[in-house]
Design a protein around this motif. Sequence first.
Motif, PDB file in Angstrom:
ATOM      1  N   LEU A 169       0.828  -1.211   0.000  1.00  0.00           N
ATOM      2  CA  LEU A 169       0.000   0.000   0.000  1.00  0.00           C
ATOM      3  C   LEU A 169       0.859   1.256   0.000  1.00  0.00           C
ATOM      4  CD1 LEU A 169      -2.786  -1.064   2.488  1.00  0.00           C
ATOM      5  CD2 LEU A 169      -3.080  -0.633   0.065  1.00  0.00           C
ATOM      6  N   TYR A 172       1.384   2.971  -3.340  1.00  0.00           N
ATOM      7  CA  TYR A 172       0.354   3.853  -3.893  1.00  0.00           C
ATOM      8  C   TYR A 172       0.400   5.213  -3.226  1.00  0.00           C
ATOM      9  CZ  TYR A 172      -1.296  -0.212  -6.318  1.00  0.00           C
ATOM     10  OH  TYR A 172      -1.349  -1.290  -7.144  1.00  0.00           O
ATOM     11  N   ASP A 347       7.444  -7.303 -20.137  1.00  0.00           N
ATOM     12  CA  ASP A 347       6.715  -7.540 -18.883  1.00  0.00           C
ATOM     13  C   ASP A 347       6.131  -8.947 -18.835  1.00  0.00           C
ATOM     14  OD1 ASP A 347       7.287  -4.952 -18.191  1.00  0.00           O
ATOM     15  OD2 ASP A 347       5.423  -4.162 -19.017  1.00  0.00           O
ATOM     16  N   GLY A 351       7.157 -11.322 -15.830  1.00  0.00           N
ATOM     17  CA  GLY A 351       6.138 -11.853 -14.925  1.00  0.00           C
ATOM     18  C   GLY A 351       6.161 -13.370 -14.899  1.00  0.00           C
ATOM     19  N   THR A 352       6.305 -13.977 -16.078  1.00  0.00           N
ATOM     20  CA  THR A 352       6.345 -15.432 -16.144  1.00  0.00           C
ATOM     21  C   THR A 352       7.552 -15.976 -15.382  1.00  0.00           C
ATOM     22  OG1 THR A 352       5.422 -15.178 -18.341  1.00  0.00           O
ATOM     23  CG2 THR A 352       6.138 -17.372 -17.709  1.00  0.00           C
ATOM     24  N   VAL A 354       8.948 -14.698 -12.769  1.00  0.00           N
ATOM     25  CA  VAL A 354       8.679 -14.661 -11.321  1.00  0.00           C
ATOM     26  C   VAL A 354       7.735 -15.792 -10.925  1.00  0.00           C
ATOM     27  CG1 VAL A 354       7.816 -13.295  -9.395  1.00  0.00           C
ATOM     28  CG2 VAL A 354       9.107 -12.200 -11.206  1.00  0.00           C
ATOM     29  N   VAL A 355       6.712 -16.049 -11.762  1.00  0.00           N
ATOM     30  CA  VAL A 355       5.788 -17.149 -11.460  1.00  0.00           C
ATOM     31  C   VAL A 355       6.574 -18.452 -11.299  1.00  0.00           C
ATOM     32  CG1 VAL A 355       3.965 -18.589 -12.427  1.00  0.00           C
ATOM     33  CG2 VAL A 355       3.752 -16.114 -12.504  1.00  0.00           C
ATOM     34  N   ALA A 358       8.799 -18.757  -8.214  1.00  0.00           N
ATOM     35  CA  ALA A 358       8.047 -19.122  -7.009  1.00  0.00           C
ATOM     36  C   ALA A 358       8.106 -20.612  -6.758  1.00  0.00           C
ATOM     37  CB  ALA A 358       6.595 -18.675  -7.148  1.00  0.00           C
TER      38      ALA A 358
ATOM     39  N   GLU B  45      -5.334  -8.878  -7.125  1.00  0.00           N
ATOM     40  CA  GLU B  45      -5.149  -7.755  -8.031  1.00  0.00           C
ATOM     41  C   GLU B  45      -4.976  -8.224  -9.489  1.00  0.00           C
ATOM     42  OE1 GLU B  45      -4.984  -4.521  -7.242  1.00  0.00           O
ATOM     43  OE2 GLU B  45      -3.880  -3.612  -8.895  1.00  0.00           O
ATOM     44  N   LEU B  97       4.598 -16.322  -5.714  1.00  0.00           N
ATOM     45  CA  LEU B  97       3.707 -16.685  -6.813  1.00  0.00           C
ATOM     46  C   LEU B  97       2.696 -15.564  -7.070  1.00  0.00           C
ATOM     47  CD1 LEU B  97       2.811 -18.899  -8.776  1.00  0.00           C
ATOM     48  CD2 LEU B  97       1.361 -19.817  -6.983  1.00  0.00           C
ATOM     49  N   LEU B  99       2.974 -12.355  -6.386  1.00  0.00           N
ATOM     50  CA  LEU B  99       3.646 -11.219  -7.028  1.00  0.00           C
ATOM     51  C   LEU B  99       3.862 -11.514  -8.504  1.00  0.00           C
ATOM     52  CD1 LEU B  99       6.355 -10.443  -4.321  1.00  0.00           C
ATOM     53  CD2 LEU B  99       4.457  -8.971  -4.967  1.00  0.00           C
ATOM     54  N   GLY B 100       4.269 -12.751  -8.797  1.00  0.00           N
ATOM     55  CA  GLY B 100       4.500 -13.135 -10.186  1.00  0.00           C
ATOM     56  C   GLY B 100       3.225 -13.056 -11.002  1.00  0.00           C
ATOM     57  N   VAL B 101       2.125 -13.539 -10.433  1.00  0.00           N
ATOM     58  CA  VAL B 101       0.848 -13.498 -11.163  1.00  0.00           C
ATOM     59  C   VAL B 101       0.444 -12.045 -11.426  1.00  0.00           C
ATOM     60  CG1 VAL B 101      -1.625 -13.979 -10.939  1.00  0.00           C
ATOM     61  CG2 VAL B 101       0.035 -15.746 -10.407  1.00  0.00           C
ATOM     62  N   LEU B 103       2.406  -9.430 -11.731  1.00  0.00           N
ATOM     63  CA  LEU B 103       3.274  -8.874 -12.776  1.00  0.00           C
ATOM     64  C   LEU B 103       2.904  -9.457 -14.138  1.00  0.00           C
ATOM     65  CD1 LEU B 103       6.799  -8.940 -11.081  1.00  0.00           C
ATOM     66  CD2 LEU B 103       5.470  -6.939 -11.703  1.00  0.00           C
ATOM     67  N   ALA B 104       2.695 -10.777 -14.169  1.00  0.00           N
ATOM     68  CA  ALA B 104       2.409 -11.430 -15.447  1.00  0.00           C
ATOM     69  C   ALA B 104       1.086 -10.936 -16.027  1.00  0.00           C
ATOM     70  CB  ALA B 104       2.386 -12.948 -15.266  1.00  0.00           C
ATOM     71  N   ALA B 232      -5.597  -0.715 -10.241  1.00  0.00           N
ATOM     72  CA  ALA B 232      -4.979   0.317  -9.396  1.00  0.00           C
ATOM     73  C   ALA B 232      -4.963  -0.018  -7.910  1.00  0.00           C
ATOM     74  CB  ALA B 232      -5.670   1.666  -9.625  1.00  0.00           C
ATOM     75  N   GLY B 233      -4.553  -1.213  -7.563  1.00  0.00           N
ATOM     76  CA  GLY B 233      -4.391  -1.552  -6.157  1.00  0.00           C
ATOM     77  C   GLY B 233      -5.657  -1.986  -5.441  1.00  0.00           C
ATOM     78  N   PHE B 236      -5.359  -5.100  -3.440  1.00  0.00           N
ATOM     79  CA  PHE B 236      -4.675  -4.999  -2.154  1.00  0.00           C
ATOM     80  C   PHE B 236      -5.601  -4.386  -1.109  1.00  0.00           C
ATOM     81  CE2 PHE B 236      -1.041  -4.359  -5.275  1.00  0.00           C
ATOM     82  CZ  PHE B 236      -0.798  -5.718  -5.355  1.00  0.00           C
ATOM     83  N   VAL B 237      -6.443  -3.435  -1.550  1.00  0.00           N
ATOM     84  CA  VAL B 237      -7.427  -2.861  -0.626  1.00  0.00           C
ATOM     85  C   VAL B 237      -8.393  -3.964  -0.176  1.00  0.00           C
ATOM     86  CG1 VAL B 237      -9.327  -1.221  -0.419  1.00  0.00           C
ATOM     87  CG2 VAL B 237      -7.220  -0.531  -1.556  1.00  0.00           C
ATOM     88  N   LEU B 239      -7.684  -7.005   0.121  1.00  0.00           N
ATOM     89  CA  LEU B 239      -6.924  -7.827   1.074  1.00  0.00           C
ATOM     90  C   LEU B 239      -6.969  -7.215   2.471  1.00  0.00           C
ATOM     91  CD1 LEU B 239      -5.414 -10.393   0.461  1.00  0.00           C
ATOM     92  CD2 LEU B 239      -3.353  -9.067   0.137  1.00  0.00           C
ATOM     93  N   VAL B 240      -6.906  -5.893   2.532  1.00  0.00           N
ATOM     94  CA  VAL B 240      -7.017  -5.219   3.827  1.00  0.00           C
ATOM     95  C   VAL B 240      -8.408  -5.471   4.415  1.00  0.00           C
ATOM     96  CG1 VAL B 240      -7.006  -2.984   4.995  1.00  0.00           C
ATOM     97  CG2 VAL B 240      -5.301  -3.474   3.263  1.00  0.00           C
TER      98      VAL B 240
END
Lengths: 382, 307
Positions: A169, A172, A347, A351-352, A354-355, A358, B45, B97, B99-101, B103-104, B232-233, B236-237, B239-240
């Motif tokens: 958070l 942002y 990207d 991203g792939t 990083v997946v 994991a 997200e 995982l 974070l990766g998803v 980004l991907a 736009a996040g 994550f909101v 998740l809070v």
Amino acid sequence: MTATSEHRDMSADAPSPAPAFSERGDRLIRLAEVVLSPLAAVIAGLAVGAIAVVLSGHGVLSTYSAMVRGVVSNSFLISAWLQRATPIVLAAVGAGVAFRAGLFNVGLEAQLVAGAMAAAVAGVSMPVAGPPAIVAALIAGALAGGVMGWVPGILRAKLGVNLVVSTLLSNYVVDYVASYLAAGPLRDRSGANALAQTRMLPTSSQFGSIVPGTDFNFGMIVAVAVVLVAALMTRSSIPGFETRMRGLNPRFTLVVGVEVERQTSRIMAVSGALVGLGGALATLGTYDRFIDGALTGPGVAWTGLAAALMGGSEVSAATVAALLLAGIQAGANFMSATTNVSLELGDVIQGTIVVFVAARAGFGLWLQNAVTRLRRRAGTSR
Amino acid sequence: MNLLLHSLSTLYVYQSGLQAAVPLLLAALGGLLCSRVGVFNIALEGKMLAGALAAVAGSWFLGGPAAGTLLAAGVGGVVGFGMGGMTVKLSANPIVLGLGVNLAMSGMTAFSLPLLFHVTGTFYSSRLRGLPTWGLGPFRHVPVLGPVLSGQTPLFWVSLALVPVVSLVLYRSPWGLRLRGVGENPAAAATLGVSPNWTQIVVLTVAGALCGMAGAQLSLGIAQEFTQDMTAGRGFVALVAVLFGRDNPWAVAGTAVGFGIVEAVSFQLQASNLPSQLLEMIPYVLAMLLLVVIRDTRSRVLGLFVN
């Protein structure tokens, strides 16, 4: 199965992102894990990228060769790659320091943007231009990034605030504040253009090119020095040892007398300061000012995070991964200009990767089993 | 200040607040289920973003918003299933995982946009059919509730209905018992014949579908367009909201609705001359404040937070 028994802790808060390699098993297997599992992830990333290229109706080989050419064809392109890589490397190393301790710092964007903004402000407001202003800007960047790391750290240590979500958070919040500052109070109103950006640093306070015709600049030397110090500190200093110990076994660290609460905020501050310094280097060496969206648009911080995850929180490995990912981004940039494939291919690949990173624990397990099986077979045949 | 009071006093802000709460609520219910089986899912997200694009693509190519919503749920479900498979079979670290998803999905949606619609950044067309809104007939004249509840999309009513459904399933059905058992103690659940692995895969798939629908509300309900990284996040909101609601469906829903109203108010205040960036920041600041209130006492060792 071990994975499920770990999940209980994970719902409470982030697990150590660097359980990485079990200490048992011999060095060879560990080395294979360190090298092979990120390599497998990179191959998977390139494969998924290739599928994306085919789906978009282009040739895989011509696209990938354009990416490679866009990075290494000449000294200018190499310098542009390294210029792009500089903040990514520092973000990766900064994240790696926190990851080593099992602290999931995912507020890299907040720390990077804060560092870049602070450096831009300090750089133009110093009464003397030149080296003093540069030093002030670097310190301001590191401080701002450090504060952005320290705050979630202290909240975690004292109040038990979930570090993953609070750092996510914070990205942002800091992004919005920085873009408000760049568009409002700190905006450069001297020029005719309407961009949201701060005033330009005086030429003598910038990291200008040190090799004519290229973008090689002094900031890269600073980055190399910082990486070397960070590598040395994590390996052979008491705080470095305690950081590693905590990542491997936090309870043990607590029991042997490390003040873990103070350690949390300190490690997060150091991690954030390194990332913030990366932002300062980007301001001084690339943009010469703070430009709204310049760092967030291409996802510099996220690339750094991906590199830290690939490197398994080892400083040297994270640096190599950062250079590789920066190369993919730089290559994608060049490729999108010369072919019709869009820039975001970089990207997709990242991203792939990083997946698949994991799954490194699973990959390591598979590798160990495979080696054990091979050995057993070799043993029986003898 | 006057403007704030004025916007709070109009019913319109609550109407648009509920509209804005739907994606948060759907994603939060997904996150709640994941949390209940012991997976801390930060990929809400990314799955929401994938759903947002799938919904627009479905509505455009497959004939309408219903098809779009189904496609969004399907895409979200597939991503969730993939995550589940990797978590269980490859013992992937759920945070990495996730974070990766994220980004991907950010990369893949941005890459797909020009392929599908020959535009970059944003796809908007007056011919894109968004979700319908229901006027409630004679009930729209009911004081307060009428104007607030009329003009909502079908997904609003679905998400509203899902709150008691999730609550009933979790607390009053055998599946819910098994599901909670897996989260509480996977080994014990396994000895009673419940497969923790399959439970997690199924729950992650369902959560993915919910996030996909959340994305559909975003791109076909609220905005009627797809913009790069438009979530736009919000994941994550959400998740809070899960953390603040302590995995209880009603509390989570209440928090999500609160966030929706705050979002609507901060949007309305942009009519004032306050800087828009600072107004847009409000929901995230609020989320951080809530996060500070939530004490994560479960992860303490000897009274200290060591991790």
